[in-house]
Write an enzyme that holds these catalytic residues in place. Structure first.
Site, PDB file in Angstrom:
ATOM      1  N   ARG A  62       0.864  -1.188   0.000  1.00  0.00           N
ATOM      2  CA  ARG A  62       0.000   0.000   0.000  1.00  0.00           C
ATOM      3  C   ARG A  62       0.893   1.229   0.000  1.00  0.00           C
ATOM      4  O   ARG A  62       1.878   1.296   0.753  1.00  0.00           O
ATOM      5  CB  ARG A  62      -0.900   0.008   1.237  1.00  0.00           C
ATOM      6  CG  ARG A  62      -2.091  -0.942   1.135  1.00  0.00           C
ATOM      7  CD  ARG A  62      -3.111  -0.465   0.084  1.00  0.00           C
ATOM      8  NE  ARG A  62      -4.273  -1.322  -0.020  1.00  0.00           N
ATOM      9  CZ  ARG A  62      -4.391  -2.329  -0.892  1.00  0.00           C
ATOM     10  NH1 ARG A  62      -3.413  -2.623  -1.728  1.00  0.00           N
ATOM     11  NH2 ARG A  62      -5.510  -3.026  -0.939  1.00  0.00           N
TER      12      ARG A  62
ATOM     13  N   GLU B  60      -2.840   7.734  -4.553  1.00  0.00           N
ATOM     14  CA  GLU B  60      -3.329   7.260  -5.858  1.00  0.00           C
ATOM     15  C   GLU B  60      -4.636   7.971  -6.190  1.00  0.00           C
ATOM     16  O   GLU B  60      -5.444   8.182  -5.285  1.00  0.00           O
ATOM     17  CB  GLU B  60      -3.553   5.738  -5.811  1.00  0.00           C
ATOM     18  CG  GLU B  60      -2.249   4.984  -5.680  1.00  0.00           C
ATOM     19  CD  GLU B  60      -2.426   3.462  -5.580  1.00  0.00           C
ATOM     20  OE1 GLU B  60      -3.499   2.958  -5.935  1.00  0.00           O
ATOM     21  OE2 GLU B  60      -1.484   2.796  -5.145  1.00  0.00           O
TER      22      GLU B  60
ATOM     23  N   HIS C 109      -0.266   0.199  -9.874  1.00  0.00           N
ATOM     24  CA  HIS C 109      -1.043  -0.719  -9.026  1.00  0.00           C
ATOM     25  C   HIS C 109      -1.522  -1.938  -9.832  1.00  0.00           C
ATOM     26  O   HIS C 109      -2.726  -2.205  -9.920  1.00  0.00           O
ATOM     27  CB  HIS C 109      -2.221   0.008  -8.369  1.00  0.00           C
ATOM     28  CG  HIS C 109      -2.637  -0.612  -7.052  1.00  0.00           C
ATOM     29  ND1 HIS C 109      -3.043   0.113  -5.964  1.00  0.00           N
ATOM     30  CD2 HIS C 109      -2.707  -1.918  -6.659  1.00  0.00           C
ATOM     31  CE1 HIS C 109      -3.356  -0.706  -4.967  1.00  0.00           C
ATOM     32  NE2 HIS C 109      -3.162  -1.946  -5.372  1.00  0.00           N
TER      33      HIS C 109
HETATM   34  C1  DGY Z   1      -5.255  -5.886  -3.212  1.00  0.00           C
HETATM   35  O1  DGY Z   1      -5.916  -6.869  -3.527  1.00  0.00           O
HETATM   36  O2  DGY Z   1      -5.277  -5.432  -2.081  1.00  0.00           O
HETATM   37  C2  DGY Z   1      -4.390  -5.273  -4.252  1.00  0.00           C
HETATM   38  O3  DGY Z   1      -3.843  -4.086  -3.858  1.00  0.00           O
HETATM   39  C3  DGY Z   1      -5.125  -5.110  -5.561  1.00  0.00           C
HETATM   40  O4  DGY Z   1      -5.070  -6.288  -6.212  1.00  0.00           O
END
Ligand code: DGY
Length: 321
Positions: A239, A268, A287
């Site tokens: 993240r 983002e 991402h």
């Molecule tokens: C998630 O699943 O948390 C990712 O960041 C997106 O696939």
């Protein structure tokens, strides 16, 4: 009993059909972006289920103003969802772990290699100028990944899948931080658990896989970056807010560390302009950790499985918490 299921953003048509085939009403909003709490309340006031994504903001307000039985997020991370408020409102929250583990670990490995061997920069210069004459002493040189030390911050499923690739594929030594000891990883990869500071000081590559919460926000900042080796590379496929992007950009520009491969960003869809200024020291992707056709389909399918189970009065397959 027929239920109303709201779907915030585009999802594979055949997965929505599975919901309709079970006799439910599907309201596909097809929003091109995540929904705000106000939008979510407006659209889900009388809904039973929500098929959501990581950019939808499921705050306490949403749960206080809706009667949702289930929120199924098509993601493994759920920092966009106020889970305590969901529990209070008796709304089940599910996520999609496991099915995206390999794809995300593959991308972390790809970013590591891309930064170390300057793949985007080499590709761009070859297209523009050809290869040029072969030079033994070319500049800049790459960094060796084989045999290097990888520090994994957060040894969950994805961290462990990365450790597998790095250790068995590239002979990397594995260090990790985690809330608890992972004896299986220690046996399999010879992984060594260390406090964060020591891990940062000893690693050639640091890869972030911790969940985002109050404890981990800005885990990587000016002070912790200073603990890293000057030739170290930071990888983030977890993240964005795990990293203070401004501090990272500074650390790249003043050579505190050598490079960064980032698939996730603090704000983002924006990328901090200073990170762009760090130019060839960064490899940036939008991402896409889980973005393979097979994985994204599996994620959507698992989220739909969860909705169908809960609406049928069965336990969720992959609940949060
Ligand atoms: C998630 O699943 O948390 C990712 O960041 C997106 O696939």
């Amino acid at each position: 009993m027929a239920a109303k299921i709201v779907v915030t953003q585009p999802v594979h048509a055949e997965q929505l059909q599975r919901l309709r085939d079970a006799g439910h009403e599907v309201v596909a909003l097809d929003s091109p972006h995540g929904l705000s709490p106000e939008e979510l309340i407006e659209h889900t006031k009388d809904a039973d289920a929500l098929l959501s994504q990581l950019t939808d903001k499921l705050t306490a307000d949403v749960f206080a103003n809706t009667t949702l039985t289930i929120v199924a997020t098509i993601a493994t991370g759920y920092d966009n969802i106020d889970v305590a408020a969901a529990q209070k409102a008796k709304t089940t929250v599910t996520r999609t772990p496991d099915v995206l583990t390999d794809a995300t670990a593959d991308l972390a490995m790809t970013l590591m290699l891309s930064v170390a061997r300057q793949i985007p920069e080499s590709d761009a210069s070859t297209r523009e100028h050809g290869t040029g004459p072969f030079q033994l002493l070319r500049e800049p040189m790459g960094i060796d990944i084989s045999g290097a030390t990888l520090g994994i911050v957060g040894l969950g499923r994805i961290g462990e899948a990365l450790a597998h690739r790095a250790h068995f594929g590239f002979g990397m030594k594995i260090l990790y931080t985690a809330r608890s000891q992972h004896p299986a990883a220690e046996d399999r990869f010879g992984a060594v658990r260390l406090p964060l500071g020591q891990l940062l000081a000893q690693s050639d590559v640091v890869s972030l896989h911790a969940p985002l919460n109050d404890e981990t926000r800005h885990l990587i900042n000016r002070d912790t970056l200073k603990l890293m080796k000057p030739n170290a590379i930071l990888i983030n496929t977890g993240r964005g807010p795990l990293v203070n992007e401004k501090d990272l950009a500074e650390a790249l520009l003043d050579n505190t560390i050598a490079g960064a491969g980032l698939d996730v960003f603090e704000n983002e869809p924006d990328v901090h302009p200073d990170l762009l200024a760090a130019g060839t020291k960064t490899v940036l992707t939008p991402h896409i950790g889980s973005a393979t056709a097979k994985t994204r389909l599996a994620m959507a399918s698992l989220a739909v499985d969860n909705i169908l189970a809960v609406l049928a009065g069965e336990p969720p397959l992959t609940p949060v918490g």
